[in-house]
Design an enzyme around this catalytic site. Structure first.
Site, PDB file in Angstrom:
ATOM      1  N   HIS A   1      -7.778  -7.428 -11.853  1.00  0.00           N
ATOM      2  CA  HIS A   1      -6.566  -7.291 -11.053  1.00  0.00           C
ATOM      3  C   HIS A   1      -6.719  -8.067  -9.760  1.00  0.00           C
ATOM      4  O   HIS A   1      -7.814  -8.221  -9.233  1.00  0.00           O
ATOM      5  CB  HIS A   1      -6.245  -5.818 -10.753  1.00  0.00           C
ATOM      6  CG  HIS A   1      -7.400  -5.044 -10.220  1.00  0.00           C
ATOM      7  ND1 HIS A   1      -8.442  -4.608 -11.007  1.00  0.00           N
ATOM      8  CD2 HIS A   1      -7.688  -4.644  -8.959  1.00  0.00           C
ATOM      9  CE1 HIS A   1      -9.326  -3.954 -10.261  1.00  0.00           C
ATOM     10  NE2 HIS A   1      -8.894  -3.975  -9.014  1.00  0.00           N
TER      11      HIS A   1
ATOM     12  N   HIS B   1      -5.352  -8.184  -5.873  1.00  0.00           N
ATOM     13  CA  HIS B   1      -4.707  -7.416  -4.802  1.00  0.00           C
ATOM     14  C   HIS B   1      -3.862  -8.352  -3.938  1.00  0.00           C
ATOM     15  O   HIS B   1      -4.365  -9.390  -3.494  1.00  0.00           O
ATOM     16  CB  HIS B   1      -5.754  -6.790  -3.878  1.00  0.00           C
ATOM     17  CG  HIS B   1      -6.651  -5.789  -4.517  1.00  0.00           C
ATOM     18  ND1 HIS B   1      -6.468  -4.432  -4.381  1.00  0.00           N
ATOM     19  CD2 HIS B   1      -7.766  -5.931  -5.277  1.00  0.00           C
ATOM     20  CE1 HIS B   1      -7.427  -3.783  -5.023  1.00  0.00           C
ATOM     21  NE2 HIS B   1      -8.236  -4.665  -5.582  1.00  0.00           N
TER      22      HIS B   1
HETATM   23  P1  5GP Z   1     -10.714  -2.264  -7.168  1.00  0.00           P
HETATM   24  O1  5GP Z   1     -11.531  -1.471  -6.209  1.00  0.00           O
HETATM   25  O2  5GP Z   1     -11.106  -2.014  -8.600  1.00  0.00           O
HETATM   26  O3  5GP Z   1     -10.638  -3.723  -6.821  1.00  0.00           O
HETATM   27  O4  5GP Z   1      -9.228  -1.763  -6.959  1.00  0.00           O
HETATM   28  C1  5GP Z   1      -8.626  -0.806  -7.756  1.00  0.00           C
HETATM   29  C2  5GP Z   1      -7.325  -0.455  -7.109  1.00  0.00           C
HETATM   30  O5  5GP Z   1      -6.557   0.278  -8.033  1.00  0.00           O
HETATM   31  C3  5GP Z   1      -7.487   0.418  -5.860  1.00  0.00           C
HETATM   32  O6  5GP Z   1      -6.894  -0.233  -4.741  1.00  0.00           O
HETATM   33  C4  5GP Z   1      -6.796   1.717  -6.237  1.00  0.00           C
HETATM   34  O7  5GP Z   1      -6.089   2.292  -5.172  1.00  0.00           O
HETATM   35  C5  5GP Z   1      -5.860   1.287  -7.362  1.00  0.00           C
HETATM   36  N1  5GP Z   1      -5.610   2.337  -8.341  1.00  0.00           N
HETATM   37  C6  5GP Z   1      -6.539   3.120  -8.937  1.00  0.00           C
HETATM   38  N2  5GP Z   1      -5.950   3.955  -9.799  1.00  0.00           N
HETATM   39  C7  5GP Z   1      -4.616   3.683  -9.748  1.00  0.00           C
HETATM   40  C8  5GP Z   1      -3.488   4.242 -10.431  1.00  0.00           C
HETATM   41  O8  5GP Z   1      -3.584   5.153 -11.252  1.00  0.00           O
HETATM   42  N3  5GP Z   1      -2.278   3.708 -10.124  1.00  0.00           N
HETATM   43  C9  5GP Z   1      -2.127   2.690  -9.225  1.00  0.00           C
HETATM   44  N4  5GP Z   1      -0.895   2.230  -9.013  1.00  0.00           N
HETATM   45  N5  5GP Z   1      -3.169   2.145  -8.573  1.00  0.00           N
HETATM   46  C10 5GP Z   1      -4.400   2.645  -8.831  1.00  0.00           C
END
Ligand code: 5GP
Length: 140
Positions: A103, A105
């Site tokens: 993903h 951001h």
């Molecule tokens: P990472 O730390 O893996 O780069 O970012 C994961 C992101 O996914 C985090 O910013 C977190 O807030 C978001 N996230 C985690 N679970 C969910 C969810 O169930 N729904 C949504 N919309 N975002 C999520």
């Protein structure tokens, strides 16, 4: 969609099994609001075909993801009256990746907000040369 893909939280969003504020979708990608935003408007762009991160994704789905990033970035910025945004992505748990589904951001920024993103370190000329040489050799 890949039937053997791990059942990540983002797969559940793609399949509409859990709610999310979806702001854009096409055949290859989906974009929705982050449920715990770093700043207002924080949006995630995700490939529908599962890949864990940059190390296993093919060029085509990655290109589709970046096409969506390019398409929606101005809307994400303007919708919250921001002046710029971060396009950030974590790859591997050591880099802070929590959800094991690639993903990107999009994190809106305002000119005088308090958000502090990068710590900065000193880089010596010798270290820079050695690191750059190592990367060039790995690229081949
Ligand atoms: P990472 O730390 O893996 O780069 O970012 C994961 C992101 O996914 C985090 O910013 C977190 O807030 C978001 N996230 C985690 N679970 C969910 C969810 O169930 N729904 C949504 N919309 N975002 C999520």
């Amino acid at each position: 969609m890949n039937d053997t893909a791990p059942d990540t939280i983002f797969m559940k969003i793609i399949r509409r099994e859990i709610p999310a504020e979806i702001v854009y979708e096409d055949d290859e990608t989906i974009a929705f609001l982050d449920s715990n935003p770093a700043t207002k408007g924080h949006t995630l762009v995700v490939p529908k075909e599962f890949s864990e991160n940059i190390f296993d994704i093919d060029e085509e789905p990655l290109t589709a993801v970046m096409r969506t990033v390019k398409k929606i970035a101005p809307a994400v910025r303007d919708a919250v009256g921001a002046h710029g945004l971060h396009i950030n992505s974590n790859h591997g748990s050591a880099a802070g990746q929590v959800v094991p589904h690639l993903h990107i951001h999009l994190i809106p920024r305002h000119s005088r907000d308090e958000f502090n993103f990068w710590p900065q370190q000193h880089l010596s000329t010798a270290d820079a040369a050695a690191i750059a040489t190592a990367i060039r050799e790995k690229i081949g």
